[in-house]
Write an enzyme that holds these catalytic residues in place. Sequence first.
Site: not given
Ligand code: NCD
Length: 304
Positions: A53-54, A82, A103, A131
Site C-alpha cells: 500500500r505505502t 555490497k 522505509r 509511520h
Molecule cells: C503497516 C506498516 O507497514 O506499519 N502497513 C501499512 O503501511 N499500511 C501495518 C502493518 O504492516 O501491520
Amino acid sequence: MRHDHIISAKQLSRADIASVLDRAAEIDEDPGAVADRHSGKLLGTLFFEPSTRTKMSFTAAMKRLGGDIVDMGPVDQSSVKKGESLADTVRVVEGYADALVMRHPLEGSAKMASEFVDVPLINAGDGAGQHPTQTLLDLYTIRESAGFDDLTVGIMGDLKYGRTVHSMAHALTNFDAQQHFVSPESLKLPRGVRYDLHEAGASMREHTDLNEVLDTLDVLYVTRIQRERFPDENEYREVAGQYQIDADTLAAAKDDLVVMHPLPRVDEIAPDVDETDHAHYFQQAHNGVPVRMALLDLILEDST
Ligand code: NCD
C-alpha cells in the site's frame, strides 16, 4: 508545511494536519486540477522492508501529480548487498530526486538518514518506530466518517511493535479524543510512547479486554501482530490469534462504529465484517492516494 523532513507524527501540529487533510479533500474532489502540477519532479523511493500500500500509493500519488518515481528496487539487488551504509545510499540518491520516501526495519533510521540529505525525506515506517503518513490517511478517514468531535477511539492489537499505533496515538493528542488501548499484557504500549502521550496531555486508558470499552467506541483501530519484530517466534505464538473481531463481536458496538485497520490483516478481522457498514479499511487504504498527493504537493511546493 514548516517541515522538510516528515519523520514522526510528533512533529505534526493540529494546523499541519488540517492543511494536509484540507488539501487532500480538495484533490479528492477534483484530482484533474493537479494532474500536471509537479511534472518533471521525481520522488526517490527506498523500501528496505516489504510494502504494498505505502509504496504503490506514493507511486500513484506522485504520478497523479504529473511527476514520476525512481525506485531503489529490492534490497537484495541494490548496493546495500555490497555493504553500502544507509548514510551513503541516501546521500547518493538525493542527487537523483526532489524528495525521498524511505522505509527501513531499524527504528530511528529515518531520522538518521534525514541528517545526511538536503531534499525532503519522508519516513514510510522505521521499524517499530513511526509511520506518520499512515497516520495522515488514518486521520483523513476518521474525519470523513466519525469526525473529530468528542471522539472515542479504541486501538487494539500489537501496541508494542505497531508503528502505525505509535504515530496515530500521538497525532490524536491534537484532538478532543479519548483513547482506549487494548492488547495482551506483553504487547502494551512501550514505556517511551506512553510517557510521550502523557506529556502531550493524552486522555487514555489501557485494557486487556475489548468488551470493557467496545460499546463506547466511535472508532476501533485494529492492528496486526507484527510477527517480523518478535525476537522469539515462541513469544509470537503465545499471542497470535488473540484479539480477533468478527460480525458477532460487533453486535455489542454502536451502530455507526467505524472499524479501521492499516492493513495487511492476517486474522484480526474476520471476512464477515467486510460486509457490514462498520468496515472502513479498504476505503482507508484508498485514501492513501489523495492524502499522499496532498503531502507531496505541500512539500514539493515548499522545496522549490
Ligand atoms: C503497516 C506498516 O507497514 O506499519 N502497513 C501499512 O503501511 N499500511 C501495518 C502493518 O504492516 O501491520
